[in-house]
Enzyme design. Structure first.
Site, PDB file in Angstrom:
ATOM      1  CG  ASP A  61     -36.752   2.531 -21.251  1.00  0.00           C
ATOM      2  OD1 ASP A  61     -36.080   3.549 -21.511  1.00  0.00           O
ATOM      3  OD2 ASP A  61     -36.412   1.680 -20.415  1.00  0.00           O
ATOM      4  CE1 TYR A 126     -41.916   4.128 -14.105  1.00  0.00           C
ATOM      5  CE2 TYR A 126     -40.770   4.830 -12.107  1.00  0.00           C
ATOM      6  CZ  TYR A 126     -40.989   4.934 -13.479  1.00  0.00           C
ATOM      7  OH  TYR A 126     -40.274   5.853 -14.217  1.00  0.00           O
TER       8      TYR A 126
END
EC number: 5.4.99.12
Length: 306
Positions: A61, A126
């Site tokens: 994002d 991540y």
């Protein structure tokens, strides 16, 4: 036609996200507010005979960074020969640098035409970076103003989430993180997507978290700023590995763990969100972890695939 795998990294602060937006009324116009659009524009300098269409392995994002992500592209030269991958990397980086874009191609490689950078990925890792102020003398009522008054190293603006917490229990966070490991229906930890097709079904929302590791981090500031940052904050890294993730799943998990560390919620709340999967189970006391602290660290493949 030859297929190339581009290993890329980028700072996502100025981009709307990695994925381009296609406007059917303006198909010839590239979306340069996205990482994908900027890469496709840079690839045009090679003048391939085919239309340039990149494929992403992972979607991030707005504001999310990547230390390593992958993109595939098919390119056909007029003479039918493949491009030299070292030249491909160098020319792309020079083109991106001229446009002052915070994107770097780490390497390029030829792959088989049957290879797919998204479907052949076996995992993604991540990293979430956050820092908690060591001075806990202030009450919660002063924290909103304190966030603007306290020192934050300029080198780490939009690179780390800084918390002005009156109390933070990292040991409680570490213990609770183990609850997320394994197979769960993470419907509660999925933000509502703007897609027309609903994916609010276990067929789409069951995921397996392979690892969650929480370790002491360190400042990325320089010189005297680094000394002051180390004196002011405790840095922490949360690393999460899975084959795939739901929309904003990592940021919701991190947000829930930080809320636990702050004492806004308890372990029972986390347990309920995991065991009663529903968008209605999300606790409104939890704040979504800001995008600035999130990094896509690695997209994993089998060595035999690439």
């Amino acid at each position: 036609m030859h297929r190339y795998l581009l290993n890329i990294s980028y700072i996502g602060t100025t981009f709307r996200g990695i994925q381009k937006t296609v406007n059917k009324l303006e198909q010839s116009r590239l979306d340069t507010n996205s990482v994908q659009g900027c890469l496709e524009l840079a690839l045009q300098v090679f003048h391939p005979t085919n239309e340039i269409q990149t494929v992403l392995s992972s979607r991030t994002d707005a504001g999310v960074h990547a230390l390593h992500s992958t993109v595939q592209v098919d390119l056909e030269r007029p003479n039918g020969q493949p491009y030299d991958t070292t030249t491909l990397t160098g020319v792309l980086n020079r083109t991106l640098n001229k446009q002052r874009l915070p994107i770097r191609v780490l390497s390029s490689q030829l792959v088989d035409n049957s290879f797919h950078c998204r479907y052949d990925a076996i995992g993604r890792t991540y990293l979430y970076r956050f820092a908690v102020a060591k001075d806990s003398s202030l009450g919660d009522c002063n924290l909103r103003n304190k966030a603007y008054e306290t020192f934050i190293p300029v080198e780490e603006i939009d690179r780390c989430y800084f918390l002005q917490s009156s109390s933070f229990d990292i040991n409680r966070v570490k213990a609770a993180a183990r609850m997320f490991i394994g197979v769960h229906d993470f419907r509660t930890f999925m933000s509502v997507s703007r897609q027309k097709v609903s994916r609010d079904h276990p067929m789409f929302t069951v995921r397996k978290i392979d690892e969650i590791n929480i370790r002491p981090g360190e400042t990325r500031a320089l010189s005297s700023s680094a000394i002051l940052a180390a004196e002011t904050y405790n840095y922490w890294d949360i690393e999460i590995k899975a084959k795939s993730f739901l929309y904003k799943q990592v940021r919701r998990i991190v947000g829930a763990l930080i809320a636990l560390g702050n004492g806004r919620i308890d372990e029972r709340c986390l347990y309920q969100m995991l065991t009663v999967p529903s968008k209605n189970s999300w606790d409104s006391r939890i704040l979504l972890a800001p995008a600035c602290g999130l990094y896509l660290c690695r997209v994993h493949y089998r060595e035999t695939d690439i």
